[in-house]
Design a protein around this motif. Structure first.
Motif, PDB file in Angstrom:
ATOM      1  N   LEU A  70       0.838  -1.194   0.000  1.00 31.83           N
ATOM      2  CA  LEU A  70       0.000   0.000   0.000  1.00 31.83           C
ATOM      3  C   LEU A  70       0.880   1.254   0.000  1.00 31.83           C
ATOM      4  O   LEU A  70       0.612   2.213  -0.710  1.00 31.83           O
ATOM      5  CB  LEU A  70      -0.939  -0.015   1.210  1.00 31.83           C
ATOM      6  CG  LEU A  70      -1.979   1.104   1.212  1.00 31.83           C
ATOM      7  CD1 LEU A  70      -3.337   0.569   1.607  1.00 31.83           C
ATOM      8  CD2 LEU A  70      -1.579   2.222   2.146  1.00 31.83           C
ATOM      9  N   ALA A  71       1.964   1.238   0.768  1.00 28.26           N
ATOM     10  CA  ALA A  71       2.868   2.393   0.821  1.00 28.26           C
ATOM     11  C   ALA A  71       3.532   2.625  -0.537  1.00 28.26           C
ATOM     12  O   ALA A  71       3.633   3.762  -0.999  1.00 28.26           O
ATOM     13  CB  ALA A  71       3.920   2.195   1.907  1.00 28.26           C
ATOM     14  N   ASP A  72       3.981   1.544  -1.183  1.00 27.04           N
ATOM     15  CA  ASP A  72       4.557   1.690  -2.535  1.00 27.04           C
ATOM     16  C   ASP A  72       3.540   2.339  -3.464  1.00 27.04           C
ATOM     17  O   ASP A  72       3.859   3.226  -4.246  1.00 27.04           O
ATOM     18  CB  ASP A  72       4.883   0.312  -3.149  1.00 27.04           C
ATOM     19  CG  ASP A  72       6.018  -0.417  -2.467  1.00 27.04           C
ATOM     20  OD1 ASP A  72       6.939   0.242  -1.952  1.00 27.04           O
ATOM     21  OD2 ASP A  72       5.984  -1.677  -2.475  1.00 27.04           O
ATOM     22  N   TYR A  73       2.315   1.836  -3.374  1.00 31.36           N
ATOM     23  CA  TYR A  73       1.277   2.282  -4.304  1.00 31.36           C
ATOM     24  C   TYR A  73       0.933   3.753  -4.103  1.00 31.36           C
ATOM     25  O   TYR A  73       0.906   4.521  -5.060  1.00 31.36           O
ATOM     26  CB  TYR A  73       0.028   1.406  -4.144  1.00 31.36           C
ATOM     27  CG  TYR A  73      -1.078   1.742  -5.115  1.00 31.36           C
ATOM     28  CD1 TYR A  73      -1.055   1.256  -6.418  1.00 31.36           C
ATOM     29  CD2 TYR A  73      -2.135   2.562  -4.740  1.00 31.36           C
ATOM     30  CE1 TYR A  73      -2.070   1.582  -7.315  1.00 31.36           C
ATOM     31  CE2 TYR A  73      -3.149   2.887  -5.631  1.00 31.36           C
ATOM     32  CZ  TYR A  73      -3.109   2.387  -6.915  1.00 31.36           C
ATOM     33  OH  TYR A  73      -4.109   2.716  -7.805  1.00 31.36           O
ATOM     34  N   VAL A  74       0.695   4.181  -2.862  1.00 31.74           N
ATOM     35  CA  VAL A  74       0.268   5.574  -2.668  1.00 31.74           C
ATOM     36  C   VAL A  74       1.368   6.562  -3.058  1.00 31.74           C
ATOM     37  O   VAL A  74       1.078   7.655  -3.529  1.00 31.74           O
ATOM     38  CB  VAL A  74      -0.235   5.884  -1.232  1.00 31.74           C
ATOM     39  CG1 VAL A  74      -1.436   5.026  -0.877  1.00 31.74           C
ATOM     40  CG2 VAL A  74       0.841   5.762  -0.203  1.00 31.74           C
ATOM     41  N   LEU A  75       2.628   6.161  -2.892  1.00 31.05           N
ATOM     42  CA  LEU A  75       3.714   7.087  -3.244  1.00 31.05           C
ATOM     43  C   LEU A  75       3.846   7.260  -4.751  1.00 31.05           C
ATOM     44  O   LEU A  75       4.386   8.254  -5.220  1.00 31.05           O
ATOM     45  CB  LEU A  75       5.043   6.599  -2.659  1.00 31.05           C
ATOM     46  CG  LEU A  75       5.152   6.709  -1.136  1.00 31.05           C
ATOM     47  CD1 LEU A  75       6.447   6.068  -0.642  1.00 31.05           C
ATOM     48  CD2 LEU A  75       5.074   8.172  -0.688  1.00 31.05           C
ATOM     49  N   LYS A  76       3.363   6.291  -5.504  1.00 36.43           N
ATOM     50  CA  LYS A  76       3.540   6.336  -6.956  1.00 36.43           C
ATOM     51  C   LYS A  76       2.254   6.538  -7.740  1.00 36.43           C
ATOM     52  O   LYS A  76       2.279   6.761  -8.954  1.00 36.43           O
ATOM     53  CB  LYS A  76       4.212   5.027  -7.423  1.00 36.43           C
ATOM     54  CG  LYS A  76       5.695   4.998  -7.144  1.00 36.43           C
ATOM     55  CD  LYS A  76       6.388   6.003  -8.054  1.00 36.43           C
ATOM     56  CE  LYS A  76       7.723   6.440  -7.544  1.00 36.43           C
ATOM     57  NZ  LYS A  76       8.250   7.567  -8.321  1.00 36.43           N
ATOM     58  N   MET A  77       1.106   6.432  -7.090  1.00 39.84           N
ATOM     59  CA  MET A  77      -0.162   6.581  -7.828  1.00 39.84           C
ATOM     60  C   MET A  77      -0.317   8.025  -8.306  1.00 39.84           C
ATOM     61  O   MET A  77       0.362   8.930  -7.808  1.00 39.84           O
ATOM     62  CB  MET A  77      -1.339   6.169  -6.931  1.00 39.84           C
ATOM     63  CG  MET A  77      -1.605   7.135  -5.817  1.00 39.84           C
ATOM     64  SD  MET A  77      -2.857   6.488  -4.679  1.00 39.84           S
ATOM     65  CE  MET A  77      -3.129   7.976  -3.695  1.00 39.84           C
ATOM     66  N   LYS A  78      -1.216   8.237  -9.277  1.00 38.30           N
ATOM     67  CA  LYS A  78      -1.422   9.603  -9.781  1.00 38.30           C
ATOM     68  C   LYS A  78      -2.072  10.452  -8.693  1.00 38.30           C
ATOM     69  O   LYS A  78      -2.973  10.005  -8.008  1.00 38.30           O
ATOM     70  CB  LYS A  78      -2.309   9.565 -11.014  1.00 38.30           C
ATOM     71  CG  LYS A  78      -1.622   8.967 -12.216  1.00 38.30           C
ATOM     72  CD  LYS A  78      -2.263   9.499 -13.509  1.00 38.30           C
ATOM     73  CE  LYS A  78      -1.540   8.961 -14.722  1.00 38.30           C
ATOM     74  NZ  LYS A  78      -2.170   7.774 -15.301  1.00 38.30           N
ATOM     75  N   ARG A  79      -1.587  11.687  -8.578  1.00 38.88           N
ATOM     76  CA  ARG A  79      -2.098  12.555  -7.522  1.00 38.88           C
ATOM     77  C   ARG A  79      -2.899  13.704  -8.090  1.00 38.88           C
ATOM     78  O   ARG A  79      -2.501  14.300  -9.075  1.00 38.88           O
ATOM     79  CB  ARG A  79      -0.952  13.173  -6.737  1.00 38.88           C
ATOM     80  CG  ARG A  79      -0.260  12.155  -5.902  1.00 38.88           C
ATOM     81  CD  ARG A  79       0.806  12.821  -5.084  1.00 38.88           C
ATOM     82  NE  ARG A  79       1.716  11.778  -4.619  1.00 38.88           N
ATOM     83  CZ  ARG A  79       2.798  12.009  -3.913  1.00 38.88           C
ATOM     84  NH1 ARG A  79       3.118  13.229  -3.591  1.00 38.88           N
ATOM     85  NH2 ARG A  79       3.554  11.016  -3.533  1.00 38.88           N
ATOM     86  N   GLY A  80      -3.991  14.027  -7.411  1.00 38.51           N
ATOM     87  CA  GLY A  80      -4.643  15.297  -7.642  1.00 38.51           C
ATOM     88  C   GLY A  80      -4.078  16.211  -6.572  1.00 38.51           C
ATOM     89  O   GLY A  80      -3.208  17.034  -6.816  1.00 38.51           O
ATOM     90  N   ALA A  81      -4.508  15.997  -5.340  1.00 32.10           N
ATOM     91  CA  ALA A  81      -4.015  16.778  -4.208  1.00 32.10           C
ATOM     92  C   ALA A  81      -2.853  16.046  -3.546  1.00 32.10           C
ATOM     93  O   ALA A  81      -2.611  14.871  -3.792  1.00 32.10           O
ATOM     94  CB  ALA A  81      -5.150  16.964  -3.210  1.00 32.10           C
ATOM     95  N   GLN A  82      -2.159  16.759  -2.687  1.00 39.33           N
ATOM     96  CA  GLN A  82      -1.086  16.201  -1.849  1.00 39.33           C
ATOM     97  C   GLN A  82      -1.651  15.048  -1.010  1.00 39.33           C
ATOM     98  O   GLN A  82      -2.744  15.148  -0.478  1.00 39.33           O
ATOM     99  CB  GLN A  82      -0.595  17.329  -0.936  1.00 39.33           C
ATOM    100  CG  GLN A  82       0.477  16.950   0.021  1.00 39.33           C
ATOM    101  CD  GLN A  82       1.774  16.589  -0.681  1.00 39.33           C
ATOM    102  OE1 GLN A  82       1.992  15.428  -1.035  1.00 39.33           O
ATOM    103  NE2 GLN A  82       2.622  17.568  -0.889  1.00 39.33           N
ATOM    104  N   ILE A  83      -0.901  13.984  -0.874  1.00 40.55           N
ATOM    105  CA  ILE A  83      -1.394  12.831  -0.119  1.00 40.55           C
ATOM    106  C   ILE A  83      -0.935  12.870   1.339  1.00 40.55           C
ATOM    107  O   ILE A  83      -0.004  13.592   1.686  1.00 40.55           O
ATOM    108  CB  ILE A  83      -0.895  11.496  -0.740  1.00 40.55           C
ATOM    109  CG1 ILE A  83       0.639  11.419  -0.733  1.00 40.55           C
ATOM    110  CG2 ILE A  83      -1.459  11.316  -2.128  1.00 40.55           C
ATOM    111  CD1 ILE A  83       1.176  10.017  -0.939  1.00 40.55           C
TER     112      ILE A  83
END
Ligand code: SAH
Length: 259
Positions: A70-83
């Motif tokens: 999950l950590a790998d994914y959220v750091l690399k997924m497309k972002r709209g706003a800051q995560i």
């Protein structure tokens, strides 16, 4: 989650890691290609490979391929706003006591990093998000990692400062610029004993949130920050890393008192 040793299959999201530790997320398609600075890597070369195996592009670049955490994914997924970053995601789950079946109102939804963490923990999440493009991005990001979560996740395009329709919620989780404007609404939406968690980049925001929580009769309020210092460990050279993410945000949590 699968049985150990299952080969990587079409449709899966994988993380490619190059020799310089650069990371790329790729969704595998039979005829897909990953284009690198060193030529092309056909997805067909990855499909069927074991997790942790090495694949090579046409120009000779090597990548180790993993199923993303999950950590790998959220750091690399497309972002709209800051995560919300992984270092804060874990503590938010614990401070908010997020678990299976827990009903959470989350606002704003942003890119869906926090939604993903809470859904992964088994919560049922209703999101209020003012920006439709962010809501769409969050829904895509969630589906990209968890697949179809059905009624466990719903996002409404609306302003949480105007009110919360849900009642008897277990949790309210706020990550937006003026969380104090949502505290009174959270009071009527939460069941007694329910938990509010707020994430705020600035301490001035945290102070205003704390004032609103006190005014609305919340109990056991606490504000903290999470410092995450990694260490360099290489033979005799053992010391903290020189660089760290020194600041992301403050976490404030409190419990709704009975009326
Ligand atoms: N926690 C999210 C990031 C949220 S960023 C993640 O981990 O990915 C803050 C979000 O709050 C933005 O998407 C912004 O559009 C939204 N927002 C700001 N004000 C709002 C309001 N009044 N009501 C609902 N959403 C709001």
């Amino acid at each position: 989650m699968g049985e150990p040793g299952r080969p990587l299959a079409e449709g899966e999201v994988v993380l490619l890691v190059d020799r310089k530790d650069r990371r790329y997320l790729v969704t595998l398609h039979g005829d897909g290609e990953f284009h690198t600075h060193a030529g092309v890597l056909p997805h067909a070369e990855i499909i069927g490979a074991p997790e942790g195996g090495t694949v090579k592009s046409s120009g000779g670049a090597r990548f180790v391929v993993w199923r993303p955490s999950l950590a790998d994914y959220v750091l690399k997924m497309k972002r709209g706003a800051q995560i919300v970053y992984p270092k804060d995601l874990g503590p938010i789950l614990v401070l908010g006591d997020i678990g299976p079946g827990v009903r959470v109102l989350e606002s704003g939804v942003g890119s869906g990093a926090l939604s993903l963490a809470m859904l992964r923990a088994g919560a049922r999440v209703i999101g209020y998000e003012v920006r439709e493009d962010f809501a769409t991005r969050a829904l895509r990001n969630v589906a990209g990692f968890l697949g179809d979560v059905g009624e466990h996740y719903r996002v409404e395009i609306r302003d949480v400062y105007q009110g919360i329709d849900e009642v008897d919620l277990d949790r309210v989780v706020l990550d937006l610029p003026e969380p104090w404007l949502a505290v009174e609404h959270a009071t009527s939406a939460l069941r007694p004993g329910g938990i509010l968690v707020g994430y705020t980049p600035s301490i001035v925001q945290a102070v205003k949130l704390r004032e609103a929580l006190a005014d609305c009769g919340f109990a056991r309020a606490e504000t903290l920050e999470v410092l995450n210092r990694t260490w360099h460990i290489d033979g005799e050279s053992v010391r903290p890393d020189h660089r760290m993410v020194a600041h992301t945000g403050f976490l404030t949590h409190a419990r709704r008192s009975p009326d």
